[in-house]
Design an enzyme around this catalytic site. Sequence first.
Site, mmCIF file in Angstrom:
data_model
loop_
_atom_site.group_PDB
_atom_site.id
_atom_site.type_symbol
_atom_site.label_atom_id
_atom_site.label_comp_id
_atom_site.label_asym_id
_atom_site.label_seq_id
_atom_site.Cartn_x
_atom_site.Cartn_y
_atom_site.Cartn_z
ATOM 1 N N GLU A 168 -19.201 23.367 -13.598
ATOM 2 C CA GLU A 168 -19.520 22.082 -14.244
ATOM 3 C C GLU A 168 -18.685 20.947 -13.664
ATOM 4 O O GLU A 168 -19.192 19.857 -13.404
ATOM 5 C CB GLU A 168 -19.282 22.178 -15.755
ATOM 6 N N SER A 175 0.823 -1.214 0.000
ATOM 7 C CA SER A 175 0.000 0.000 0.000
ATOM 8 C C SER A 175 0.856 1.263 0.000
ATOM 9 O O SER A 175 0.343 2.379 0.023
ATOM 10 C CB SER A 175 -0.929 0.006 1.221
ATOM 11 N N LYS A 221 -17.211 31.399 -27.356
ATOM 12 C CA LYS A 221 -17.642 30.702 -26.148
ATOM 13 C C LYS A 221 -16.858 31.064 -24.897
ATOM 14 O O LYS A 221 -15.662 31.272 -24.933
ATOM 15 C CB LYS A 221 -17.523 29.183 -26.363
ATOM 16 N N SER A 239 -13.687 27.651 -26.002
ATOM 17 C CA SER A 239 -13.851 26.481 -26.856
ATOM 18 C C SER A 239 -12.748 26.498 -27.912
ATOM 19 O O SER A 239 -12.344 27.561 -28.376
ATOM 20 C CB SER A 239 -15.222 26.536 -27.523
ATOM 21 N N HIS A 274 -40.252 24.258 -9.656
ATOM 22 C CA HIS A 274 -40.278 23.537 -10.941
ATOM 23 C C HIS A 274 -39.507 24.303 -12.020
ATOM 24 O O HIS A 274 -39.795 24.169 -13.205
ATOM 25 C CB HIS A 274 -41.708 23.286 -11.420
HETATM 26 N N1 ARG Z 1 -1.177 -1.323 5.331
HETATM 27 C C1 ARG Z 1 -2.088 -1.839 6.292
HETATM 28 C C2 ARG Z 1 -3.431 -1.105 6.173
HETATM 29 O O1 ARG Z 1 -3.459 -0.145 5.550
HETATM 30 C C3 ARG Z 1 -1.550 -1.662 7.671
HETATM 31 C C4 ARG Z 1 -2.085 -2.662 8.642
HETATM 32 C C5 ARG Z 1 -1.599 -3.996 8.274
HETATM 33 N N2 ARG Z 1 -1.898 -4.968 9.256
HETATM 34 C C6 ARG Z 1 -1.795 -6.263 8.984
HETATM 35 N N3 ARG Z 1 -2.076 -7.086 9.946
HETATM 36 N N4 ARG Z 1 -1.490 -6.729 7.819
HETATM 37 O O2 ARG Z 1 -4.436 -1.522 6.704
#
Ligand code: ARG
Length: 465
Positions: A296, A29, A289, A283, A162
């Site tokens: 938007e 992650s 334009k 545009s 409306h």
């Molecule tokens: N990267 C993990 C998360 O975002 C951290 C916690 C991980 N814990 C584990 N037991 N694998 O949740």
Amino acid sequence: MSNETQNKKLWGGRFSEATDAFVEAFTASVDFDQRLYAQDIAGSKAHAGMLARAKIISKNECQSIIQGLDEIQQEIEAGQFNWSVALEDVHMNIEARLTEKIGEAGKKLHTGRSRNDQVATDIRLYLRQMIDLALAELKRLQQGLLSLAQQHTQTVMPGFTHLQVAQPVCFAHHVMAWFEMFERDVQRLLDVRKRVNVLPLGAAALAGTTYAIDREYVAKELGFAAVSENSLDAVSDRDFAIEFCAAAALCMTHLSRQSEELIIWSSQQFGFIDLPDRFCTGSSIMPQKKNPDVPELVRGKSGRVNGDLIALLTLMKAQPLAYNKDNQEDKEPLFDAVDTLLGCLRAFADMVPALKVNADAMRAAVSKGYATATDLADYLVKKGIAFRDAHEIVGNAVAWCEKESKDLSEAPLSVLQEFSSAIEKDVFNVLSLEGSLAARDHIGGTAPRQVLAAIERAKKSVAQR
Ligand code: ARG
């Protein structure tokens, strides 16, 4: 297996083969959770301080941990930190670097905690800070709305139902309706903040820890108002993030509705407002334009935050206690909701005070739609006619005006009297736009003096935040 590779893993002890290369990248992650580095370091410093006070590590060890972490923060902020996917996430990247820098003491930092309570703490610290940023932008936006309203208590425009002309309102009243929506968004965020501001650290993996930890101390160091009551709950639930996304989705809904109005109003057909050039684009093919891109985009982006909310609700649903790796998926939707909300609030806070209002176009539009028909009915009621009969009489008068291409206020008295003998010369007071506004003179009504009072009350409450 290569022992060397496996030894790099902080949890590698019990494994007999190296992680599959794809799985390593798939489970990591760090690409997105490195955003939490400052919170992770703050949490680790507080944890180390607590470990030293409880004599679980020495004062010297604590000092070198804190110094090491400060240096790591500088490395990260200088863009000199080497993030490694092999080290999975922000927590293990920082911990591994700490040990590389300070040796043995670094290995003691994780005593009495788990990544499960660590990540929950990081997200709460992060979200608390982001809520405060959103509140600051909302305040700026509300102040912009208040100054816009202040300038337009005498500007008459059609109020719509409306999207058909319904009754005259002053433009300030419409602006204050927006203000009220954002005021509820503020209150919702303040309420969410209370439940975000609780410390999970100490829950460790799920059951708590065998060390004599001092959670109250850590909470105080990190500015949390309370410590979590149950370790299983603390590491697993992300309801606080869901609540934030719900509040963000509602705020985006309000921004989207306001966007829709700005887009319609800036069209040639309405011409009620002019958006400053710096918030528009042109545009590539049509030289004439000027497109209202910012509103938007904001209208479009409200959809993403709804998506983030649904993603988090679905992520949480059916997870058994306690922590599951599913929860790693909480970050990207949450970050997206935060970024989207902050960006849109900023754009609006910048744009609203720069809106140019075309009061003549508003007045012309309200003069066309028989907007004072209800006033005429109310006038007849006050002369003793039942409301249903008055409604019918005015309907007939409007039909005549339509045929003659006249507004009600332009119909001769003699014609109006053909529809009801109760009509007298004073009828023209109520058929005027100013008369119509001034007559709605109660809290919440559009009478300019009531709107001014509402602006004053709002100014006071915003100033107190
Ligand atoms: N990267 C993990 C998360 O975002 C951290 C916690 C991980 N814990 C584990 N037991 N694998 O949740």
